[in-house]
Design a protein around this motif. Structure first.
Motif, PDB file in Angstrom:
ATOM      1  N   VAL A 164       0.837  -1.203   0.000  1.00 29.17           N
ATOM      2  CA  VAL A 164       0.000   0.000   0.000  1.00 29.17           C
ATOM      3  C   VAL A 164       0.872   1.254   0.000  1.00 29.17           C
ATOM      4  CG1 VAL A 164      -1.638   1.334   1.376  1.00 29.17           C
ATOM      5  CG2 VAL A 164      -1.984  -1.120   1.065  1.00 29.17           C
ATOM      6  N   GLN A 165       1.960   1.243   0.759  1.00 26.80           N
ATOM      7  CA  GLN A 165       2.851   2.399   0.803  1.00 26.80           C
ATOM      8  C   GLN A 165       3.486   2.667  -0.563  1.00 26.80           C
ATOM      9  OE1 GLN A 165       5.668   1.996   3.983  1.00 26.80           O
ATOM     10  NE2 GLN A 165       4.099   1.601   5.526  1.00 26.80           N
ATOM     11  N   TRP A 166       3.967   1.606  -1.228  1.00 26.39           N
ATOM     12  CA  TRP A 166       4.583   1.806  -2.540  1.00 26.39           C
ATOM     13  C   TRP A 166       3.572   2.311  -3.561  1.00 26.39           C
ATOM     14  CZ3 TRP A 166       9.400   2.491  -2.447  1.00 26.39           C
ATOM     15  CH2 TRP A 166      10.262   1.721  -1.665  1.00 26.39           C
ATOM     16  N   PHE A 167       2.354   1.764  -3.538  1.00 29.13           N
ATOM     17  CA  PHE A 167       1.332   2.224  -4.472  1.00 29.13           C
ATOM     18  C   PHE A 167       0.898   3.656  -4.157  1.00 29.13           C
ATOM     19  CE2 PHE A 167       0.126  -2.464  -5.018  1.00 29.13           C
ATOM     20  CZ  PHE A 167       0.884  -2.565  -6.166  1.00 29.13           C
ATOM     21  N   ALA A 168       0.874   4.026  -2.883  1.00 29.13           N
ATOM     22  CA  ALA A 168       0.536   5.398  -2.500  1.00 29.13           C
ATOM     23  C   ALA A 168       1.590   6.371  -3.009  1.00 29.13           C
ATOM     24  CB  ALA A 168       0.396   5.500  -0.982  1.00 29.13           C
ATOM     25  N   LEU A 169       2.859   5.990  -2.914  1.00 27.45           N
ATOM     26  CA  LEU A 169       3.919   6.849  -3.454  1.00 27.45           C
ATOM     27  C   LEU A 169       3.790   6.995  -4.966  1.00 27.45           C
ATOM     28  CD1 LEU A 169       7.002   5.615  -1.380  1.00 27.45           C
ATOM     29  CD2 LEU A 169       5.891   7.855  -1.248  1.00 27.45           C
ATOM     30  N   ALA A 170       3.445   5.891  -5.637  1.00 20.35           N
ATOM     31  CA  ALA A 170       3.260   5.957  -7.091  1.00 20.35           C
ATOM     32  C   ALA A 170       2.096   6.885  -7.438  1.00 20.35           C
ATOM     33  CB  ALA A 170       3.011   4.563  -7.651  1.00 20.35           C
ATOM     34  N   SER A 171       0.999   6.793  -6.690  1.00 17.08           N
ATOM     35  CA  SER A 171      -0.155   7.653  -6.934  1.00 17.08           C
ATOM     36  C   SER A 171       0.189   9.116  -6.691  1.00 17.08           C
ATOM     37  CB  SER A 171      -1.326   7.233  -6.046  1.00 17.08           C
ATOM     38  OG  SER A 171      -1.704   5.895  -6.307  1.00 17.08           O
ATOM     39  N   ALA A 172       0.907   9.392  -5.611  1.00 18.63           N
ATOM     40  CA  ALA A 172       1.298  10.766  -5.306  1.00 18.63           C
ATOM     41  C   ALA A 172       2.191  11.333  -6.408  1.00 18.63           C
ATOM     42  CB  ALA A 172       2.011  10.813  -3.955  1.00 18.63           C
TER      43      ALA A 172
END
Length: 245
Positions: A210-218
């Motif tokens: 979730v953290q990696w995908f959140a960084l990608a989204s940001a």
């Protein structure tokens, strides 16, 4: 509608970082699925009756399989796995060769955890002399293969190691042995046995994903925001520079 002009430098940054962030998130999801499979296999194997040691040589998938042992420990060639923590206390895990009398196979048995309050004092343990009937389960380490550290210069036992490859140990001792560690179940020869099935549960891997995908989204949102606001900010800057002197 504002034109989308992000600039070539932000575009290169996004192209360089975005695939890696997504790949890391997918890798963590894959690790979570692997851990679920391991936990399911462990739970299933713990319900099965122990098998004879001879069956270990016939089957390829022996992870977490329960095994019945009968034989003696080799107290002269003990291994101490260092840097093992329990409840915040440093200690070691004691592994000893075990000669199974049913088929003559050597096995590397982990007898459990021992505290080591003072590294200047050797860890104390005892080894039963008489033959023992024991039960254990096969432990197959996930990830890369552990390496057996070179023998100390003086060749003294027990060896203090941080990791061990049982196959290499049997070659060193000139014995025919099983290539995976066996972890004892509670019994007359065991010490503390509360090993975690996996070092990191699937829920932690999901959290990292979730953290990696959140960084990608940001990263994508920032790229879109500055791309659409780029012209407006430049025009605003030009109006200020063209004002009266």
């Amino acid at each position: 509608m504002r034109p989308f002009r992000p600039g070539w430098i932000p575009t290169l940054v996004v192209l360089a970082l975005l695939p890696g962030l997504i790949a890391l998130g997918c890798w963590q999801l894959g690790r979570a699925e692997e851990k679920r499979a391991l936990l399911a296999s462990y739970a299933e194997r713990q319900l099965e009756a122990p098998v004879a040691t001879g069956q270990l040589q016939q089957d390829e998938d022996n992870a977490y399989r329960r095994v019945h042992l009968y034989g003696r420990f080799d107290a002269e060639h003990s291994l101490l796995l260092d840097n093992r923590m329990r409840d915040g206390q440093a200690g070691v895990e004691l592994l000893q060769p075990f000669h199974d009398q049913a088929n003559g196979l050597w096995l590397l048995v982990n007898r459990g955890w021992l505290p080591w309050p003072d590294r200047r004092v050797p860890v104390r343990f005892t080894t039963p002399d008489s033959p023992l009937a024991l039960e254990a389960s096969v432990y197959v380490a996930p990830g890369s293969t552990f390496q057996l550290h070179p023998d100390p210069v003086d060749g003294q036992w027990p060896h203090l190691l941080t990791a061990v490859d049982s196959q290499q140990l049997w070659q060193q001792l000139g014995r025919e042995g099983f290539n995976h560690e066996l972890r004892l179940e509670p019994g007359p020869a065991s010490y503390r046995l509360d090993w975690p099935v996996v070092a990191m549960g699937p829920e932690k891997h999901q959290g990292y994903a979730v953290q990696w995908f959140a960084l990608a989204s940001a990263l994508v949102l920032l790229y879109l925001y500055f791309g659409w606001h780029h012209k407006k900010e430049k025009a605003h800057g030009r109006r200020h520079s063209a004002g009266p002197a």
